[in-house]
Each structure stands twice: as structure tokens, then as C-alpha cells.
Scaffold this motif. Structure first.
Motif, mmCIF file in Angstrom:
data_model
loop_
_atom_site.group_PDB
_atom_site.id
_atom_site.type_symbol
_atom_site.label_atom_id
_atom_site.label_comp_id
_atom_site.label_asym_id
_atom_site.label_seq_id
_atom_site.Cartn_x
_atom_site.Cartn_y
_atom_site.Cartn_z
ATOM 1 N N HIS A 72 0.831 -1.208 0.000
ATOM 2 C CA HIS A 72 0.000 0.000 0.000
ATOM 3 C C HIS A 72 0.866 1.258 0.000
ATOM 4 C CE1 HIS A 72 0.794 0.422 4.370
ATOM 5 N NE2 HIS A 72 0.401 1.670 4.204
ATOM 6 N N HIS A 73 2.179 1.105 0.230
ATOM 7 C CA HIS A 73 3.082 2.256 0.201
ATOM 8 C C HIS A 73 3.323 2.768 -1.219
ATOM 9 C CE1 HIS A 73 4.131 2.240 4.452
ATOM 10 N NE2 HIS A 73 4.279 0.927 4.391
ATOM 11 N N PHE A 74 3.037 1.961 -2.230
ATOM 12 C CA PHE A 74 3.188 2.437 -3.605
ATOM 13 C C PHE A 74 2.289 3.651 -3.821
ATOM 14 C CE2 PHE A 74 4.847 -1.831 -4.676
ATOM 15 C CZ PHE A 74 5.896 -1.471 -5.514
ATOM 16 N N ALA A 75 2.821 4.662 -4.503
ATOM 17 C CA ALA A 75 2.050 5.882 -4.744
ATOM 18 C C ALA A 75 0.785 5.605 -5.553
ATOM 19 C CB ALA A 75 2.921 6.914 -5.463
ATOM 20 N N VAL A 76 0.836 4.591 -6.413
ATOM 21 C CA VAL A 76 -0.309 4.293 -7.283
ATOM 22 C C VAL A 76 -1.194 3.188 -6.714
ATOM 23 C CG1 VAL A 76 0.883 5.037 -9.373
ATOM 24 C CG2 VAL A 76 1.073 2.646 -8.620
ATOM 25 N N ALA A 77 -0.931 2.757 -5.474
ATOM 26 C CA ALA A 77 -1.648 1.605 -4.911
ATOM 27 C C ALA A 77 -3.161 1.808 -4.921
ATOM 28 C CB ALA A 77 -1.157 1.330 -3.492
ATOM 29 N N GLU A 78 -3.616 2.961 -4.480
ATOM 30 C CA GLU A 78 -5.061 3.204 -4.399
ATOM 31 C C GLU A 78 -5.704 3.140 -5.780
ATOM 32 O OE1 GLU A 78 -8.165 6.623 -2.688
ATOM 33 O OE2 GLU A 78 -6.007 6.777 -2.313
ATOM 34 N N HIS A 79 -5.015 3.696 -6.767
ATOM 35 C CA HIS A 79 -5.535 3.688 -8.137
ATOM 36 C C HIS A 79 -5.597 2.258 -8.679
ATOM 37 C CE1 HIS A 79 -6.311 4.999 -12.219
ATOM 38 N NE2 HIS A 79 -5.238 4.356 -12.642
ATOM 39 N N VAL A 80 -4.551 1.477 -8.430
ATOM 40 C CA VAL A 80 -4.514 0.101 -8.925
ATOM 41 C C VAL A 80 -5.602 -0.739 -8.262
ATOM 42 C CG1 VAL A 80 -3.116 -2.004 -9.067
ATOM 43 C CG2 VAL A 80 -2.062 0.219 -9.503
ATOM 44 N N VAL A 81 -5.819 -0.537 -6.963
ATOM 45 C CA VAL A 81 -6.843 -1.300 -6.244
ATOM 46 C C VAL A 81 -8.223 -1.079 -6.860
ATOM 47 C CG1 VAL A 81 -8.102 -1.451 -4.052
ATOM 48 C CG2 VAL A 81 -5.624 -1.508 -4.055
ATOM 49 N N GLU A 82 -8.491 0.119 -7.332
ATOM 50 C CA GLU A 82 -9.785 0.389 -7.963
ATOM 51 C C GLU A 82 -10.014 -0.542 -9.148
ATOM 52 O OE1 GLU A 82 -10.109 4.457 -9.028
ATOM 53 O OE2 GLU A 82 -9.865 5.215 -6.986
ATOM 54 N N TYR A 83 -8.973 -0.755 -9.958
ATOM 55 C CA TYR A 83 -9.094 -1.656 -11.106
ATOM 56 C C TYR A 83 -9.179 -3.109 -10.656
ATOM 57 C CZ TYR A 83 -8.309 1.953 -14.613
ATOM 58 O OH TYR A 83 -8.447 3.045 -15.424
ATOM 59 N N ARG A 135 8.248 -8.115 0.877
ATOM 60 C CA ARG A 135 9.158 -8.564 1.939
ATOM 61 C C ARG A 135 10.167 -7.476 2.282
ATOM 62 N NH1 ARG A 135 14.073 -10.542 2.913
ATOM 63 N NH2 ARG A 135 14.753 -10.198 0.756
ATOM 64 N N LEU A 136 10.728 -6.830 1.259
ATOM 65 C CA LEU A 136 11.725 -5.785 1.494
ATOM 66 C C LEU A 136 11.100 -4.563 2.166
ATOM 67 C CD1 LEU A 136 13.724 -5.979 -1.862
ATOM 68 C CD2 LEU A 136 14.449 -6.790 0.393
ATOM 69 N N ILE A 137 9.884 -4.208 1.752
ATOM 70 C CA ILE A 137 9.204 -3.067 2.372
ATOM 71 C C ILE A 137 8.914 -3.366 3.841
ATOM 72 C CG2 ILE A 137 7.071 -1.712 2.392
ATOM 73 C CD1 ILE A 137 7.009 -2.054 -0.672
ATOM 74 N N SER A 138 8.438 -4.582 4.113
ATOM 75 C CA SER A 138 8.154 -4.977 5.492
ATOM 76 C C SER A 138 9.421 -4.961 6.333
ATOM 77 C CB SER A 138 7.518 -6.368 5.515
ATOM 78 O OG SER A 138 7.231 -6.769 6.834
ATOM 79 N N LEU A 139 10.519 -5.426 5.756
ATOM 80 C CA LEU A 139 11.799 -5.414 6.460
ATOM 81 C C LEU A 139 12.228 -3.989 6.774
ATOM 82 C CD1 LEU A 139 14.236 -7.101 7.457
ATOM 83 C CD2 LEU A 139 15.218 -6.842 5.173
ATOM 84 N N ALA A 140 12.056 -3.091 5.801
ATOM 85 C CA ALA A 140 12.436 -1.692 6.009
ATOM 86 C C ALA A 140 11.593 -1.046 7.099
ATOM 87 C CB ALA A 140 12.288 -0.918 4.701
ATOM 88 N N GLU A 141 10.312 -1.406 7.154
ATOM 89 C CA GLU A 141 9.423 -0.821 8.162
ATOM 90 C C GLU A 141 9.846 -1.191 9.579
ATOM 91 O OE1 GLU A 141 5.078 -0.436 5.997
ATOM 92 O OE2 GLU A 141 5.674 -2.388 6.791
ATOM 93 N N HIS A 142 10.483 -2.344 9.726
ATOM 94 C CA HIS A 142 10.859 -2.817 11.059
ATOM 95 C C HIS A 142 12.320 -2.542 11.398
ATOM 96 C CE1 HIS A 142 7.163 -5.148 10.233
ATOM 97 N NE2 HIS A 142 6.991 -5.087 11.542
ATOM 98 N N GLN A 143 13.031 -1.907 10.478
ATOM 99 C CA GLN A 143 14.423 -1.573 10.746
ATOM 100 C C GLN A 143 14.506 -0.288 11.566
ATOM 101 O OE1 GLN A 143 17.308 -2.921 10.293
ATOM 102 N NE2 GLN A 143 17.439 -4.105 8.407
#
Length: 233
Positions: free
Chosen positions: A151-162, A213-221
Motif C-alpha cells: 500500500h506504500h506504492f504511490a499508485v496503490a489506491e488507483h490500482v486497487v480500484e481496477y 518482503r523488502l518493504i516490510s523489512l524496512a518498516e521494522h528496521q
């Protein structure tokens, strides 16, 4: 995004080749271009007098070329000119939409009255919008793009609509996710050259799982855990 599969392509005729170095156009994707080289201005002028279609090709890596016509990779994306602006000096601003995958069968060099290359093409793969893999991918995408790390992707909300729109075919959702979320040119070319829909779905999901996985790892670093002089920015 429209259904590019509703646009017909005549594979019995040669198609103009428009090579790009670091950009891989995928079906359904929209790409703005400014056309200024005389040979490609001639190409666009003739395309607009005909079907409005051309093949966006990818320049082969690491091959020296002094002729101005570098070697091309075999897979291309047939594209439709959906908008254009003719400028007073002969240049063009155009908007392309990817239509389908194709493969170069025979390439024709420029001629005396044609400044650009053409090629005879054949289609790659057959669409199968009802693939079970795509149904599973669609459900996974909705969860990951809504509440998961993606969901951190800038376009996530737009993609979810599709993804949630049941009127959008599964195959079109896969194309949208491919060009909206995956930016690595090598991976995008693999997706362009792959004719099997299930295999493309597998590649997309594998890549997005690794990104999640990488985003989750970064969030917990914590900052003290970063290598010296580095951050996750």
C-alpha cells in the motif's frame, strides 16, 4: 485504460518499428512521446494516414552500432496512436497505447523512400482471462495493496480500484499491475516476451512478494540497524 484486445491488428502486413533504449512498453500501458527525428516523423505521418499502429521495440543490450539502426530484441509491443499533436516544424507529440505482444519474424531495413525500419510480426501467446492463477493473484493484490506492505506504492489506491472492478478482465488487471508497479526494464521485457498468461502471473506475484518482503523489512528496521552511511530511503 481501455481493452487493447478490442483493437484489431493485421499481422499479414509489415509494421513500422519504433526502437526505444530503456523503455519497455507493455499491453494496455499508455506512453507519451515527443517525436523529432526526421525518420520517425515520417513514420508517424504515414501511420496516421493508415492504421495508426506501430511496433515499439527494445534495443538489444551491449551491442555496438554505428549505423543508427541498433539491433533489436525479438519481442515487441504493437501500439496504437490514440492521440497526436502535429507541430508546425513537422515534429509530433503522440500518445501510444500498447495493444498486444508480438515477435519480429523478418526485419526490413530503411529504403530509399522509407527512412525507418519495418518488420513482419507474429503474435505472442493467446489470452486466457479466466486463468485460476489470475483469480488468486487478484485476491492477493487487493489485500496487499489495501492493507499490506504494497500500500506504500504511490499508485496503490488507483490500482486497487481496477483490481476491485469486476468489469475489468483478469488479463487486463495483470497488465496494469505489471506496468504500474514493476519498473525494472529487464523484468518488463521478460513479461513482454512471455506468451503464457499463467507464467506472467507467476513472475508478477513472485516479484511483488519480494518487494513486499523488502518493504516490510524496512518498516521494522531501526536507524541503529542500518549499515553505516545507508538508509532505506
Amino acid at each position: 485504460m481501455s481493452d487493447g484486445q478490442s483493437i484489431s491488428v493485421n499481422f499479414s502486413r509489415e509494421m513500422p518499428l519504433f526502437p526505444l533504449d530503456a523503455v519497455v512498453l507493455l499491453p494496455q500501458q499508455v506512453l507519451p512521446l515527443h517525436i523529432f527525428e526526421p525518420r520517425y516523423c515520417q513514420m508517424i505521418n504515414r501511420c496516421l494516414d493508415g492504421s495508426g499502429q506501430l511496433a515499439v521495440a527494445v534495443v538489444r543490450d551491449g551491442v555496438a552500432d554505428l549505423s543508427g539502426n541498433p539491433p533489436l530484441k525479438p519481442a515487441v509491443c504493437v501500439a496504437q496512436i490514440v492521440q497526436h499533436e502535429s507541430l508546425p516544424d513537422g515534429r509530433y507529440n503522440i500518445l501510444l497505447q500498447g495493444v498486444c505482444r508480438a515477435r519480429i519474424v523478418r526485419e526490413e531495413p530503411p529504403s530509399q523512400d522509407r527512412l525507418y525500419r519495418c518488420a513482419l510480426l507474429e503474435p505472442i501467446g493467446e489470452p486466457n482471462p479466466e486463468s485460476e492463477h489470475l483469480y488468486g493473484l487478484r485476491e492477493w493484490l487487493e489485500a496487499e495493496l489495501s492493507e499490506g506492505p504494497l500500500h506504500h506504492f504511490a499508485v496503490a489506491e488507483h490500482v486497487v480500484e481496477y483490481v476491485r472492478n469486476e468489469e475489468v478482465p483478469n488479463s487486463a488487471v495483470l497488465e496494469l499491475v505489471s506496468f504500474a508497479l514493476l519498473t525494472d526494464p529487464a523484468l518488463r521485457y521478460r513479461l513482454l516476451a512471455e506468451g503464457d498468461l499463467d507464467q506472467r502471473a507467476f513472475l508478477v506475484r513472485s516479484e511483488l512478494q519480494e518487494l513486499a518482503r523488502l518493504i516490510s523489512l524496512a518498516e521494522h528496521q531501526r536507524p541503529e540497524m542500518w549499515p553505516k552511511g545507508c538508509s532505506w530511503n
